[in-house]
Design a protein around this motif. Sequence first.
Motif, PDB file in Angstrom:
ATOM      1  N   ASP A  90       0.876  -1.303   0.059  1.00 55.18           N
ATOM      2  CA  ASP A  90       0.006   0.060  -0.141  1.00 55.18           C
ATOM      3  C   ASP A  90       0.778   1.319  -0.055  1.00 55.18           C
ATOM      4  O   ASP A  90       0.585   2.375  -0.815  1.00 55.18           O
ATOM      5  N   PHE A  91       1.894   1.357   0.884  1.00 53.07           N
ATOM      6  CA  PHE A  91       2.573   2.535   0.945  1.00 53.07           C
ATOM      7  C   PHE A  91       3.552   2.405  -0.170  1.00 53.07           C
ATOM      8  O   PHE A  91       3.953   3.598  -0.797  1.00 53.07           O
ATOM      9  N   GLY A  92       4.206   1.304  -0.639  1.00 55.22           N
ATOM     10  CA  GLY A  92       5.128   1.563  -1.805  1.00 55.22           C
ATOM     11  C   GLY A  92       4.547   1.892  -3.036  1.00 55.22           C
ATOM     12  O   GLY A  92       5.207   2.433  -3.826  1.00 55.22           O
ATOM     13  N   CYS A  93       3.563   1.149  -3.450  1.00 56.04           N
ATOM     14  CA  CYS A  93       2.944   1.205  -4.793  1.00 56.04           C
ATOM     15  C   CYS A  93       1.609   1.377  -4.990  1.00 56.04           C
ATOM     16  O   CYS A  93       0.992   1.178  -5.926  1.00 56.04           O
ATOM     17  N   GLY A  94       0.715   1.670  -3.863  1.00 53.89           N
ATOM     18  CA  GLY A  94      -0.652   1.933  -3.802  1.00 53.89           C
ATOM     19  C   GLY A  94      -1.305   2.608  -4.711  1.00 53.89           C
ATOM     20  O   GLY A  94      -2.253   2.227  -5.481  1.00 53.89           O
ATOM     21  N   ALA A  95      -0.746   4.115  -4.995  1.00 56.13           N
ATOM     22  CA  ALA A  95      -1.242   4.866  -6.100  1.00 56.13           C
ATOM     23  C   ALA A  95      -1.240   4.302  -7.559  1.00 56.13           C
ATOM     24  O   ALA A  95      -2.090   4.474  -8.200  1.00 56.13           O
ATOM     25  N   THR A  96      -0.251   3.776  -7.567  1.00 53.87           N
ATOM     26  CA  THR A  96       0.246   3.156  -9.050  1.00 53.87           C
ATOM     27  C   THR A  96      -0.767   1.961  -9.250  1.00 53.87           C
ATOM     28  O   THR A  96      -1.471   1.830 -10.337  1.00 53.87           O
ATOM     29  N   LEU A  97      -0.798   0.933  -8.276  1.00 50.64           N
ATOM     30  CA  LEU A  97      -1.963  -0.073  -8.352  1.00 50.64           C
ATOM     31  C   LEU A  97      -3.274   0.360  -8.607  1.00 50.64           C
ATOM     32  O   LEU A  97      -4.032  -0.097  -9.630  1.00 50.64           O
ATOM     33  N   ALA A  98      -3.587   1.590  -7.739  1.00 51.89           N
ATOM     34  CA  ALA A  98      -5.072   2.034  -8.081  1.00 51.89           C
ATOM     35  C   ALA A  98      -5.241   2.716  -9.453  1.00 51.89           C
ATOM     36  O   ALA A  98      -6.085   2.344 -10.031  1.00 51.89           O
ATOM     37  N   GLN A 106       0.448  -4.179  24.138  1.00 50.31           N
ATOM     38  CA  GLN A 106       0.856  -5.311  24.757  1.00 50.31           C
ATOM     39  C   GLN A 106      -0.645  -6.066  25.283  1.00 50.31           C
ATOM     40  O   GLN A 106      -0.567  -7.210  25.587  1.00 50.31           O
ATOM     41  N   HIS A 107      -1.622  -5.254  25.198  1.00 45.81           N
ATOM     42  CA  HIS A 107      -2.833  -5.918  25.523  1.00 45.81           C
ATOM     43  C   HIS A 107      -3.859  -6.647  24.416  1.00 45.81           C
ATOM     44  O   HIS A 107      -4.731  -7.392  24.629  1.00 45.81           O
ATOM     45  N   LEU A 108      -3.133  -6.409  23.187  1.00 39.89           N
ATOM     46  CA  LEU A 108      -3.862  -7.218  22.068  1.00 39.89           C
ATOM     47  C   LEU A 108      -3.125  -8.494  21.783  1.00 39.89           C
ATOM     48  O   LEU A 108      -2.329  -8.551  21.679  1.00 39.89           O
ATOM     49  N   SER A 109      -4.078  -9.392  21.787  1.00 39.92           N
ATOM     50  CA  SER A 109      -3.435 -10.910  21.536  1.00 39.92           C
ATOM     51  C   SER A 109      -2.996 -11.006  20.136  1.00 39.92           C
ATOM     52  O   SER A 109      -3.345 -10.191  19.180  1.00 39.92           O
ATOM     53  N   ARG A 110      -2.279 -11.994  19.902  1.00 37.40           N
ATOM     54  CA  ARG A 110      -1.534 -12.252  18.655  1.00 37.40           C
ATOM     55  C   ARG A 110      -3.058 -12.665  17.667  1.00 37.40           C
ATOM     56  O   ARG A 110      -2.565 -12.080  16.649  1.00 37.40           O
ATOM     57  N   ASP A 111      -3.658 -13.417  18.091  1.00 34.95           N
ATOM     58  CA  ASP A 111      -4.741 -14.012  17.192  1.00 34.95           C
ATOM     59  C   ASP A 111      -5.560 -12.548  16.827  1.00 34.95           C
ATOM     60  O   ASP A 111      -6.179 -12.535  15.488  1.00 34.95           O
ATOM     61  N   ASP A 112      -6.083 -11.579  17.605  1.00 33.75           N
ATOM     62  CA  ASP A 112      -6.942 -10.707  17.277  1.00 33.75           C
ATOM     63  C   ASP A 112      -5.862  -9.546  16.613  1.00 33.75           C
ATOM     64  O   ASP A 112      -6.591  -8.911  15.677  1.00 33.75           O
ATOM     65  N   LEU A 113      -4.628  -9.313  16.647  1.00 41.10           N
ATOM     66  CA  LEU A 113      -3.811  -8.720  15.874  1.00 41.10           C
ATOM     67  C   LEU A 113      -3.847  -9.100  14.270  1.00 41.10           C
ATOM     68  O   LEU A 113      -4.095  -8.544  13.481  1.00 41.10           O
ATOM     69  N   VAL A 114      -3.643 -10.592  14.412  1.00 43.76           N
ATOM     70  CA  VAL A 114      -3.557 -11.025  12.903  1.00 43.76           C
ATOM     71  C   VAL A 114      -4.940 -10.950  12.233  1.00 43.76           C
ATOM     72  O   VAL A 114      -5.054 -10.396  10.976  1.00 43.76           O
ATOM     73  N   GLU A 115      -6.084 -11.123  12.999  1.00 45.20           N
ATOM     74  CA  GLU A 115      -7.260 -10.767  12.338  1.00 45.20           C
ATOM     75  C   GLU A 115      -7.386  -9.357  11.855  1.00 45.20           C
ATOM     76  O   GLU A 115      -8.051  -9.080  10.853  1.00 45.20           O
ATOM     77  N   THR A 116      -7.053  -8.616  12.645  1.00 44.39           N
ATOM     78  CA  THR A 116      -7.202  -7.012  12.438  1.00 44.39           C
ATOM     79  C   THR A 116      -6.301  -6.577  11.153  1.00 44.39           C
ATOM     80  O   THR A 116      -6.885  -6.083  10.543  1.00 44.39           O
ATOM     81  N   ARG A 117      -5.081  -7.250  11.064  1.00 45.36           N
ATOM     82  CA  ARG A 117      -4.109  -6.788  10.127  1.00 45.36           C
ATOM     83  C   ARG A 117      -4.605  -7.534   8.681  1.00 45.36           C
ATOM     84  O   ARG A 117      -4.710  -6.675   7.700  1.00 45.36           O
ATOM     85  N   GLN A 118      -5.074  -8.539   8.684  1.00 42.85           N
ATOM     86  CA  GLN A 118      -5.716  -9.294   7.561  1.00 42.85           C
ATOM     87  C   GLN A 118      -7.058  -8.644   6.921  1.00 42.85           C
ATOM     88  O   GLN A 118      -7.225  -8.329   5.837  1.00 42.85           O
ATOM     89  N   ARG A 119      -7.851  -8.040   7.900  1.00 37.01           N
ATOM     90  CA  ARG A 119      -9.101  -7.495   7.552  1.00 37.01           C
ATOM     91  C   ARG A 119      -8.511  -6.121   7.016  1.00 37.01           C
ATOM     92  O   ARG A 119      -9.318  -5.639   5.946  1.00 37.01           O
ATOM     93  N   GLU A 120      -7.814  -5.065   7.571  1.00 40.31           N
ATOM     94  CA  GLU A 120      -7.522  -4.206   7.111  1.00 40.31           C
ATOM     95  C   GLU A 120      -6.771  -4.276   5.629  1.00 40.31           C
ATOM     96  O   GLU A 120      -6.849  -3.450   4.845  1.00 40.31           O
ATOM     97  N   ARG A 172      -7.279  -6.748   3.425  1.00 41.78           N
ATOM     98  CA  ARG A 172      -8.212  -7.067   2.352  1.00 41.78           C
ATOM     99  C   ARG A 172      -8.751  -5.761   2.073  1.00 41.78           C
ATOM    100  O   ARG A 172      -9.488  -5.539   0.942  1.00 41.78           O
ATOM    101  N   LEU A 173      -9.479  -4.811   3.108  1.00 41.82           N
ATOM    102  CA  LEU A 173     -10.074  -3.906   2.820  1.00 41.82           C
ATOM    103  C   LEU A 173      -9.165  -2.570   1.800  1.00 41.82           C
ATOM    104  O   LEU A 173      -9.720  -2.018   0.864  1.00 41.82           O
ATOM    105  N   SER A 174      -7.884  -2.622   2.212  1.00 34.56           N
ATOM    106  CA  SER A 174      -7.157  -1.766   1.297  1.00 34.56           C
ATOM    107  C   SER A 174      -7.059  -2.378   0.123  1.00 34.56           C
ATOM    108  O   SER A 174      -7.195  -1.633  -1.109  1.00 34.56           O
ATOM    109  N   ALA A 175      -6.813  -3.593  -0.331  1.00 35.85           N
ATOM    110  CA  ALA A 175      -6.725  -4.239  -1.599  1.00 35.85           C
ATOM    111  C   ALA A 175      -8.030  -3.924  -2.221  1.00 35.85           C
ATOM    112  O   ALA A 175      -8.015  -3.506  -3.497  1.00 35.85           O
ATOM    113  N   GLU A 176      -9.067  -4.138  -1.614  1.00 40.90           N
ATOM    114  CA  GLU A 176     -10.365  -3.739  -2.332  1.00 40.90           C
ATOM    115  C   GLU A 176     -10.420  -2.276  -2.929  1.00 40.90           C
ATOM    116  O   GLU A 176     -10.781  -2.064  -3.750  1.00 40.90           O
ATOM    117  N   ARG A 177     -10.099  -1.564  -1.956  1.00 35.72           N
ATOM    118  CA  ARG A 177     -10.254   0.052  -2.188  1.00 35.72           C
ATOM    119  C   ARG A 177      -9.090   0.410  -3.391  1.00 35.72           C
ATOM    120  O   ARG A 177      -9.270   1.286  -4.084  1.00 35.72           O
TER     121      ARG A 177
END
Length: 95
Positions: free
Chosen positions: A39-47, A71-85, A87-92
């Motif tokens: 996203d940061f490296g070439c997002g504008a070109t891809l769009a 430190q309060h965020l579990s690994r599983d919750d972090l992975v879920e959040t990052r993957q959701r973000e 996917r949303l970025s890719a869609e946009r």
Amino acid sequence: MTAAQNPLTPETVTLQAPSKNIMTPERVLAVGAHPDDVDFGCGATLAKWAQAGCEVSMLICTDGSKGTWDQHLSRDDLVETRQREQRLSAERLGA
């Protein structure tokens, strides 16, 4: 002293090199080590290419489990959040 009077105030620089309009490929695969890298490296070109009809795919090589200082965020919750973000970025971006 005003900014104009300050000898340390940088001069305005005008770039002379115009942006190059490179050809839009039929399809492209953008590869990033971590979520957000593409996203940061070439997002504008891809769009831009996606909007012009290019088939855009993104490959992220890690799950994003190391992308926080919270430190309060579990690994599983972090992975879920990052993957959701990601996917949303890719869609946009049109991937």
